[in-house]
Every structure is written in C-alpha cells, then in structure tokens.
Write an enzyme that holds these catalytic residues in place. Structure first.
Site, PDB file in Angstrom:
ATOM      1  CG  HIS A 101      -6.104   1.469   4.819  1.00  0.00           C
ATOM      2  ND1 HIS A 101      -5.846   2.848   5.753  1.00  0.00           N
ATOM      3  CD2 HIS A 101      -5.569   1.122   4.651  1.00  0.00           C
ATOM      4  CE1 HIS A 101      -4.831   2.377   5.881  1.00  0.00           C
ATOM      5  NE2 HIS A 101      -4.407   1.628   5.676  1.00  0.00           N
TER       6      HIS A 101
ATOM      7  CG  ASN B  68      -1.654   1.185   1.055  1.00  0.00           C
ATOM      8  OD1 ASN B  68      -1.848   2.019   0.349  1.00  0.00           O
ATOM      9  ND2 ASN B  68      -2.587   2.051   2.930  1.00  0.00           N
ATOM     10  CD1 TRP B  69       3.255   1.003  -2.805  1.00  0.00           C
ATOM     11  CD2 TRP B  69       3.395   2.116  -5.329  1.00  0.00           C
ATOM     12  NE1 TRP B  69       4.421  -0.368  -3.553  1.00  0.00           N
ATOM     13  CE2 TRP B  69       4.500   0.472  -5.077  1.00  0.00           C
ATOM     14  CE3 TRP B  69       3.247   2.784  -5.961  1.00  0.00           C
ATOM     15  CZ2 TRP B  69       5.407   0.618  -6.478  1.00  0.00           C
ATOM     16  CZ3 TRP B  69       3.691   1.867  -6.825  1.00  0.00           C
ATOM     17  CH2 TRP B  69       4.699   1.233  -7.172  1.00  0.00           C
ATOM     18  CE  LYS B  70      -0.091   4.022   4.111  1.00  0.00           C
ATOM     19  NZ  LYS B  70      -0.189   3.361   5.951  1.00  0.00           N
TER      20      LYS B  70
ATOM     21  N   GLY C  34       1.785   2.190  11.355  1.00  0.00           N
ATOM     22  CA  GLY C  34       2.987   3.038  11.677  1.00  0.00           C
ATOM     23  C   GLY C  34       3.537   3.334  12.481  1.00  0.00           C
TER      24      GLY C  34
ATOM     25  CD  GLU D 252      -3.781  -2.942   7.430  1.00  0.00           C
ATOM     26  OE1 GLU D 252      -2.393  -2.621   6.909  1.00  0.00           O
ATOM     27  OE2 GLU D 252      -4.839  -1.480   6.528  1.00  0.00           O
TER      28      GLU D 252
ATOM     29  CB  SER E  61       4.766  -2.198  12.593  1.00  0.00           C
ATOM     30  OG  SER E  61       3.641  -0.316  13.020  1.00  0.00           O
TER      31      SER E  61
HETATM   32  C1  PEP Z   1      -1.258   0.185   6.258  1.00  0.00           C
HETATM   33  O1  PEP Z   1      -1.054   1.159   6.328  1.00  0.00           O
HETATM   34  O2  PEP Z   1      -2.182  -0.675   5.924  1.00  0.00           O
HETATM   35  C2  PEP Z   1      -0.093  -0.272   6.833  1.00  0.00           C
HETATM   36  C3  PEP Z   1       0.408  -1.657   7.581  1.00  0.00           C
HETATM   37  O3  PEP Z   1       1.211   1.058   7.220  1.00  0.00           O
HETATM   38  P1  PEP Z   1       2.159   0.639   8.327  1.00  0.00           P
HETATM   39  O4  PEP Z   1       2.569  -1.011   7.720  1.00  0.00           O
HETATM   40  O5  PEP Z   1       2.993   1.374   7.583  1.00  0.00           O
HETATM   41  O6  PEP Z   1       1.871  -0.237   9.675  1.00  0.00           O
END
Ligand code: PEP
Length: 248
Positions: A97, A10-12, A171, A165, A208
């Site tokens: 999300h 997920n490059w956001k 994050g 998630e 994370s």
């Molecule tokens: C996300 O936002 O879907 C995510 C898993 O972010 P991160 O890996 O940075 O925690």
C-alpha cells in the site's frame, strides 16, 4: 461484468473494538443473493484480527490482512507474520500500500518477498501500485506502474490480484477518469499476461471510491472490484456499495 467483484475494505488503523463490532454486525445483515458476484473482504488492523476472525465464522465475509512480514519468524520488532494471518483464517493480504511504501520505506523488492511468502502460505496477495500526481502530470505514470509490477511480481504465476491506487486519489475525493483507469488496467493486464506469463490477472481500483462512483467505475473501466478506505468504515456507504452491485 467480471466473474467476481471484489470489494476489499481497508479499515487501516481506524476502528476500535466497539465500532468494528458494530460495523460487522451491519455487514452480516447484508444478504447477498445466491447469484451474487460480490466477494466481501474486510482487512482489519492486526490486533483486531483474532477477534474479527471469530465473529466471521459461518458468515460469507472474507478476512484479509493489511500487510505481513516477508520472513516466517524472527527478530522483527513490531511486525506480524503471515503464519498468524493464516492461523486466523485470512485469505487475502494487502501488500505494498502506498502508505507502507511512503511511511515505512517499503521497496518493490520487499513487496516481492512478501508476495512470495503469502503465496507459499496460500494467502492471496493484493499488490498495490500507483503513481504520484507529479508522475501523472509528466505522463510517466504507465512506465512507473509497469516498473512496480515488474519488480513486485514474480513471473509465470497462476494468478495475481493488483490494486491500482493513484496516490493522489487516496483520501482526496479525486478520481481518474474511467478512460484513465481503463488505460492502466489494460496496460497492466497486458504486461502481466504477455511479459510475465501470468495466467489469471485481476485488477482492482482504489482511491476515493464511494457509493456514488463505485458502479460507474466497475462498469466503465471494467475493473474486477475496488480497494476501499474511508467509505469502507462508513456503515451506510459500504452497505450501499455492496447492495447496489449485488442487484445489478
Ligand atoms: C486506500 O487507502 O487504500 C484507499 C483507497 O483510501 P480511500 O478509499 O479513503 O481513498
């Protein structure tokens, strides 16, 4: 080990043309073995999709979107349609999300409609669910997640992909224990199969994930892969994640 391991990047809203190109050049150099179980799926922001789609032709990297609208077309300023995702050969779409839920007021009902339109267009939805730290501390996380699954996902589907998630893990560098991930995985899977009549269920973990913890998460909690944010835009990290799992 599951039949396939989905690594969903997920490059956001993080990459510009130059660094997206550089990242893809590196991803393209990764040679997956013929018996590899990895499905390497990248989800760029909308404006990058036509460009990335072009760069991905004749590679084994799969394209996905980060969201879609629940209508085919119409007066929805700023949104993008599933038909364009389809046109640009997206095979997956991330839906619900926690950033969409908290920053854009997405409800379970909206996510359910998005799932329906994605399925109608033969794009596989990846439905995100997960609890806040407050709910986890109160021991209400399972009820909360089951309710999200119930309200976001139709009954009697052939298959569905869910990404667990926990909001407090995204994050933050914090991850649940493997047993905690396993508990959510098992209870979600049972609910979707037994109560919703869904034949094939895949559960991913997100929050994370990095090259240090990815293999342990997969092996210890038996999930089918991961949805990855920050580590997915770090060339070294994502390369290690993909290569390590490939050779296991
Ligand atoms: C996300 O936002 O879907 C995510 C898993 O972010 P991160 O890996 O940075 O925690």
């Amino acid at each position: 080990m599951p039949e396939n391991i989905l690594i969903v990047s997920n490059w956001k809203m993080n990459l510009n043309l130059d660094n997206a190109t550089k990242l893809l050049d590196n991803l393209k150099k990764i040679k997956l073995g013929s018996k590899s179980k990895v499905l390497n799926i990248v989800c760029p922001q909308f404006l990058l999709i036509p460009y990335i789609s072009n760069l991905l032709s004749s590679t084994d990297i799969i394209l996905g979107g980060q969201d879609c609208h629940f209508e085919d077309f119409g007066s929805f300023t700023g949104d993008s349609s599933i038909q364009l995702l389809k046109h640009y050969k997206c095979e997956y779409v991330i839906l619900g999300h926690s950033e969409r839920r908290s920053q854009y007021g997405e409800t379970n009902l909206m996510i359910k409609k998005k799932c329906e339109i994605a399925r109608k267009n033969k794009i596989k939805p990846i439905v995100c669910v997960g609890e806040s730290i407050k709910l986890r501390k109160k021991g209400k996380h399972i009820d909360f997640i089951i309710n999200q699954l119930d309200e976001c996902i139709e009954k009697n589907l052939e298959n569905i992909i869910v990404a667990y998630e926990p909001i407090w893990s995204i994050g933050s560098g914090l991850i649940p224990s493997y047993d905690e991930i396993l508990e959510v995985k098992t209870k979600s899977m049972n609910f979707l199969k037994e109560r919703k009549g869904i034949k094939n269920v895949k559960i991913l973990y997100g929050g994370s994930v990095n090259s240090q913890n990815f293999n342990d998460i997969i092996q210890m909690s038996g999930v089918d892969g991961a949805l990855i944010g920050s580590a997915s835009i770090n060339i070294k990290e994502i390369t290690k994640i993909i290569l390590n799992v490939d050779f296991n």
